[in-house]
Design a protein around this motif. Structure first.
Motif, PDB file in Angstrom:
ATOM      1  N   ALA A 170       0.814  -1.212   0.000  1.00  0.00           N
ATOM      2  CA  ALA A 170       0.000   0.000   0.000  1.00  0.00           C
ATOM      3  C   ALA A 170       0.846   1.260   0.000  1.00  0.00           C
ATOM      4  CB  ALA A 170      -0.931  -0.008   1.213  1.00  0.00           C
ATOM      5  N   ASP A 171       2.102   1.169   0.478  1.00  0.00           N
ATOM      6  CA  ASP A 171       2.979   2.344   0.538  1.00  0.00           C
ATOM      7  C   ASP A 171       3.773   2.560  -0.742  1.00  0.00           C
ATOM      8  OD1 ASP A 171       2.243   2.992   3.144  1.00  0.00           O
ATOM      9  OD2 ASP A 171       3.719   1.642   4.017  1.00  0.00           O
ATOM     10  N   ALA A 172       3.629   1.682  -1.712  1.00  0.00           N
ATOM     11  CA  ALA A 172       4.346   1.857  -2.978  1.00  0.00           C
ATOM     12  C   ALA A 172       3.749   3.023  -3.752  1.00  0.00           C
ATOM     13  CB  ALA A 172       4.267   0.587  -3.810  1.00  0.00           C
ATOM     14  N   PRO A 173       4.569   3.942  -4.269  1.00  0.00           N
ATOM     15  CA  PRO A 173       4.042   5.064  -5.061  1.00  0.00           C
ATOM     16  C   PRO A 173       3.284   4.561  -6.283  1.00  0.00           C
ATOM     17  CG  PRO A 173       6.323   5.452  -4.440  1.00  0.00           C
ATOM     18  CD  PRO A 173       6.033   4.025  -4.097  1.00  0.00           C
ATOM     19  N   ARG A 174       2.181   5.211  -6.579  1.00  0.00           N
ATOM     20  CA  ARG A 174       1.355   4.817  -7.717  1.00  0.00           C
ATOM     21  C   ARG A 174       0.977   6.047  -8.527  1.00  0.00           C
ATOM     22  NH1 ARG A 174       0.282   1.109  -3.766  1.00  0.00           N
ATOM     23  NH2 ARG A 174      -0.112  -1.043  -4.430  1.00  0.00           N
ATOM     24  N   ASP A 175       0.747   5.810  -9.814  1.00  0.00           N
ATOM     25  CA  ASP A 175       0.332   6.881 -10.705  1.00  0.00           C
ATOM     26  C   ASP A 175      -1.196   6.981 -10.655  1.00  0.00           C
ATOM     27  OD1 ASP A 175       0.207   8.851 -12.563  1.00  0.00           O
ATOM     28  OD2 ASP A 175       0.580   7.556 -14.298  1.00  0.00           O
ATOM     29  N   GLN A 176      -1.704   7.591  -9.582  1.00  0.00           N
ATOM     30  CA  GLN A 176      -3.146   7.713  -9.387  1.00  0.00           C
ATOM     31  C   GLN A 176      -3.539   9.172  -9.139  1.00  0.00           C
ATOM     32  OE1 GLN A 176      -4.013   4.957  -6.207  1.00  0.00           O
ATOM     33  NE2 GLN A 176      -3.993   3.201  -7.580  1.00  0.00           N
ATOM     34  N   LEU A 177      -2.923  10.056  -9.905  1.00  0.00           N
ATOM     35  CA  LEU A 177      -3.186  11.478  -9.727  1.00  0.00           C
ATOM     36  C   LEU A 177      -4.606  11.864 -10.118  1.00  0.00           C
ATOM     37  CD1 LEU A 177       0.174  12.902 -11.144  1.00  0.00           C
ATOM     38  CD2 LEU A 177      -0.399  12.316  -8.775  1.00  0.00           C
ATOM     39  N   GLN A 178      -5.264  11.000 -10.891  1.00  0.00           N
ATOM     40  CA  GLN A 178      -6.630  11.312 -11.299  1.00  0.00           C
ATOM     41  C   GLN A 178      -7.557  11.456 -10.087  1.00  0.00           C
ATOM     42  OE1 GLN A 178      -4.743   8.860 -12.460  1.00  0.00           O
ATOM     43  NE2 GLN A 178      -4.814   8.732 -14.689  1.00  0.00           N
ATOM     44  N   MET A 179      -7.352  10.614  -9.070  1.00  0.00           N
ATOM     45  CA  MET A 179      -8.210  10.699  -7.891  1.00  0.00           C
ATOM     46  C   MET A 179      -7.843  11.921  -7.042  1.00  0.00           C
ATOM     47  SD  MET A 179     -10.367   8.486  -8.441  1.00  0.00           S
ATOM     48  CE  MET A 179     -11.279   8.834  -6.936  1.00  0.00           C
ATOM     49  N   ASN A 180      -6.562  12.291  -7.020  1.00  0.00           N
ATOM     50  CA  ASN A 180      -6.188  13.548  -6.359  1.00  0.00           C
ATOM     51  C   ASN A 180      -6.952  14.711  -6.982  1.00  0.00           C
ATOM     52  OD1 ASN A 180      -4.098  11.542  -6.033  1.00  0.00           O
ATOM     53  ND2 ASN A 180      -2.813  13.112  -5.152  1.00  0.00           N
ATOM     54  N   ALA A 181      -6.950  14.734  -8.319  1.00  0.00           N
ATOM     55  CA  ALA A 181      -7.628  15.809  -9.039  1.00  0.00           C
ATOM     56  C   ALA A 181      -9.134  15.761  -8.810  1.00  0.00           C
ATOM     57  CB  ALA A 181      -7.312  15.721 -10.528  1.00  0.00           C
ATOM     58  N   ALA A 182      -9.705  14.556  -8.723  1.00  0.00           N
ATOM     59  CA  ALA A 182     -11.142  14.420  -8.504  1.00  0.00           C
ATOM     60  C   ALA A 182     -11.542  14.993  -7.146  1.00  0.00           C
ATOM     61  CB  ALA A 182     -11.560  12.955  -8.602  1.00  0.00           C
ATOM     62  N   LEU A 183     -10.766  14.688  -6.115  1.00  0.00           N
ATOM     63  CA  LEU A 183     -11.078  15.204  -4.785  1.00  0.00           C
ATOM     64  C   LEU A 183     -10.879  16.719  -4.722  1.00  0.00           C
ATOM     65  CD1 LEU A 183      -9.511  12.397  -2.557  1.00  0.00           C
ATOM     66  CD2 LEU A 183     -11.921  12.762  -3.117  1.00  0.00           C
ATOM     67  N   GLY A 184      -9.820  17.205  -5.373  1.00  0.00           N
ATOM     68  CA  GLY A 184      -9.591  18.640  -5.403  1.00  0.00           C
ATOM     69  C   GLY A 184     -10.696  19.379  -6.142  1.00  0.00           C
ATOM     70  N   THR A 185     -11.157  18.809  -7.247  1.00  0.00           N
ATOM     71  CA  THR A 185     -12.238  19.426  -8.014  1.00  0.00           C
ATOM     72  C   THR A 185     -13.541  19.423  -7.229  1.00  0.00           C
ATOM     73  OG1 THR A 185     -11.193  18.673 -10.076  1.00  0.00           O
ATOM     74  CG2 THR A 185     -13.513  19.341 -10.192  1.00  0.00           C
ATOM     75  N   LEU A 186     -13.825  18.305  -6.559  1.00  0.00           N
ATOM     76  CA  LEU A 186     -15.028  18.231  -5.739  1.00  0.00           C
ATOM     77  C   LEU A 186     -14.996  19.285  -4.633  1.00  0.00           C
ATOM     78  CD1 LEU A 186     -17.663  16.907  -4.866  1.00  0.00           C
ATOM     79  CD2 LEU A 186     -16.314  15.200  -3.613  1.00  0.00           C
ATOM     80  N   ALA A 187     -13.834  19.458  -4.017  1.00  0.00           N
ATOM     81  CA  ALA A 187     -13.707  20.477  -2.967  1.00  0.00           C
ATOM     82  C   ALA A 187     -13.971  21.870  -3.532  1.00  0.00           C
ATOM     83  CB  ALA A 187     -12.318  20.403  -2.338  1.00  0.00           C
ATOM     84  N   ALA A 188     -13.461  22.157  -4.732  1.00  0.00           N
ATOM     85  CA  ALA A 188     -13.689  23.458  -5.352  1.00  0.00           C
ATOM     86  C   ALA A 188     -15.174  23.692  -5.623  1.00  0.00           C
ATOM     87  CB  ALA A 188     -12.890  23.564  -6.645  1.00  0.00           C
ATOM     88  N   LEU A 189     -15.860  22.670  -6.101  1.00  0.00           N
ATOM     89  CA  LEU A 189     -17.291  22.806  -6.390  1.00  0.00           C
ATOM     90  C   LEU A 189     -18.105  22.980  -5.115  1.00  0.00           C
ATOM     91  CD1 LEU A 189     -17.576  20.096  -9.186  1.00  0.00           C
ATOM     92  CD2 LEU A 189     -17.713  22.576  -9.479  1.00  0.00           C
ATOM     93  N   LEU A 190     -17.728  22.272  -4.046  1.00  0.00           N
ATOM     94  CA  LEU A 190     -18.426  22.435  -2.773  1.00  0.00           C
ATOM     95  C   LEU A 190     -18.208  23.838  -2.212  1.00  0.00           C
ATOM     96  CD1 LEU A 190     -17.770  18.990  -1.031  1.00  0.00           C
ATOM     97  CD2 LEU A 190     -19.799  19.753  -2.294  1.00  0.00           C
ATOM     98  N   ALA A 191     -16.991  24.344  -2.361  1.00  0.00           N
ATOM     99  CA  ALA A 191     -16.709  25.706  -1.903  1.00  0.00           C
ATOM    100  C   ALA A 191     -17.541  26.716  -2.681  1.00  0.00           C
ATOM    101  CB  ALA A 191     -15.224  26.010  -2.059  1.00  0.00           C
ATOM    102  N   ALA A 192     -17.621  26.532  -3.994  1.00  0.00           N
ATOM    103  CA  ALA A 192     -18.411  27.450  -4.818  1.00  0.00           C
ATOM    104  C   ALA A 192     -19.891  27.382  -4.452  1.00  0.00           C
ATOM    105  CB  ALA A 192     -18.215  27.109  -6.290  1.00  0.00           C
ATOM    106  N   GLN A 193     -20.385  26.172  -4.191  1.00  0.00           N
ATOM    107  CA  GLN A 193     -21.790  26.014  -3.832  1.00  0.00           C
ATOM    108  C   GLN A 193     -22.097  26.699  -2.500  1.00  0.00           C
ATOM    109  OE1 GLN A 193     -23.293  21.994  -3.946  1.00  0.00           O
ATOM    110  NE2 GLN A 193     -24.990  22.452  -2.561  1.00  0.00           N
ATOM    111  N   ALA A 194     -21.263  26.446  -1.490  1.00  0.00           N
ATOM    112  CA  ALA A 194     -21.494  27.057  -0.176  1.00  0.00           C
ATOM    113  C   ALA A 194     -21.407  28.579  -0.252  1.00  0.00           C
ATOM    114  CB  ALA A 194     -20.490  26.511   0.841  1.00  0.00           C
ATOM    115  N   PHE A 195     -20.425  29.086  -1.009  1.00  0.00           N
ATOM    116  CA  PHE A 195     -20.277  30.541  -1.132  1.00  0.00           C
ATOM    117  C   PHE A 195     -21.477  31.153  -1.839  1.00  0.00           C
ATOM    118  CE2 PHE A 195     -18.959  34.409  -3.251  1.00  0.00           C
ATOM    119  CZ  PHE A 195     -18.286  35.086  -2.236  1.00  0.00           C
ATOM    120  N   THR A 196     -21.928  30.516  -2.912  1.00  0.00           N
ATOM    121  CA  THR A 196     -23.060  31.046  -3.673  1.00  0.00           C
ATOM    122  C   THR A 196     -24.337  31.055  -2.838  1.00  0.00           C
ATOM    123  OG1 THR A 196     -22.084  30.242  -5.744  1.00  0.00           O
ATOM    124  CG2 THR A 196     -24.442  30.757  -5.761  1.00  0.00           C
ATOM    125  N   PHE A 197     -24.575  29.967  -2.117  1.00  0.00           N
ATOM    126  CA  PHE A 197     -25.781  29.900  -1.286  1.00  0.00           C
ATOM    127  C   PHE A 197     -25.710  30.931  -0.160  1.00  0.00           C
ATOM    128  CE2 PHE A 197     -28.151  25.749  -2.079  1.00  0.00           C
ATOM    129  CZ  PHE A 197     -27.737  25.669  -3.397  1.00  0.00           C
TER     130      PHE A 197
END
Length: 229
Positions: free
Chosen positions: A127-154
């Motif tokens: 589990a500690d071996a480095p992996r090329d899974q940056l897509q999930m990093n980007a997915a979580l970062g994008t989700l956080a950005a959208l949640l921030a935008a939603q909370a700010f807009t509301f």
């Protein structure tokens, strides 16, 4: 409530910044270093202190394979110097499920961490071996950005129009947007990971899809509130 929502939006916004500015670049650099690592020249340290790959024999003490809600996949190892430690895995195969107490395995060590176990030509990354899974990093970062935008807009809608901020409410607009954002980001992240397309396609696709969905839903709710279809 409007001020509270705006303040709460700072939390996912901060996570988004960390994800794209620190977390993703660090994981990308670590994976590149691991892929570029070569076997340690003799004499190599058993712990693999440098950025080279060292190998060392170990004996299996026990294995744990537990599937379910709290899955656990791990092997407890020991060496001739009485060192004892646990290597965790993401699943049971292909090697872990074959191991028995007393088996001799070869561990590949990188930066003082066991990254791969092997036995009779069968290898399994830990589990500690480095992996090329940056897509999930980007997915979580994008989700956080959208949640921030939603909370700010509301929150901003409540401040600007204290008595007429509909449809910027949790039910149904906020709830549907949250579900949509999560489904699109996670789905896009997994799709990008499985197909091997670059990580930057995740925010490039997920964000516009969610924004378009939000606009269409907003229009539908306003039309319905005004007595339209």
């Amino acid at each position: 409530m409007g001020v509270l929502l705006i303040l709460l939006s700072l939390l996912p916004a901060a996570f988004c910044f960390v994800a794209f500015a620190a977390w993703l670049p660090a994981d990308r650099e670590r994976y590149r270093d691991y892929r570029a690592a070569e076997s340690c020249p003799a004499p190599a340290t058993a712990q693999g202190a440098d950025d080279c790959l060292s190998t060392r024999p170990f004996t299996v003490v026990k294995t744990v394979i537990k599937t379910g809600k709290n899955s656990t996949y791990e092997a407890t190892l020991k060496d001739e110097d009485f060192w004892r430690g646990v290597v965790t895995f993401g699943d049971a195969g292909p090697l872990l499920e074959q191991l028995e107490p007393g088996d001799r395995v070869t561990a590949t060590i990188w930066r003082r961490v066991i990254v791969v176990l092997s036995k009779d030509g069968v290898r399994q990354a830990g589990a500690d071996a480095p992996r090329d899974q940056l897509q999930m990093n980007a997915a979580l970062g994008t989700l956080a950005a959208l949640l921030a935008a939603q909370a700010f807009t509301f929150g901003a809608a409540r401040l600007v129009r204290p008595r007429g901020y509909e449809p910027f409410t949790w039910h149904p607009y906020g709830r549907i947007l949250l579900i949509t954002s999560t489904a699109v980001c996670v789905g896009m992240g997994l799709t990008a990971l499985w197909t091997g397309i670059p990580w930057w396609t995740v925010p490039a696709v997920a964000a516009p899809v969610v924004v378009c969905a939000a606009a269409l839903l907003h229009h539908h709710l306003r039309t319905r509130a005004a007595g339209g279809v």
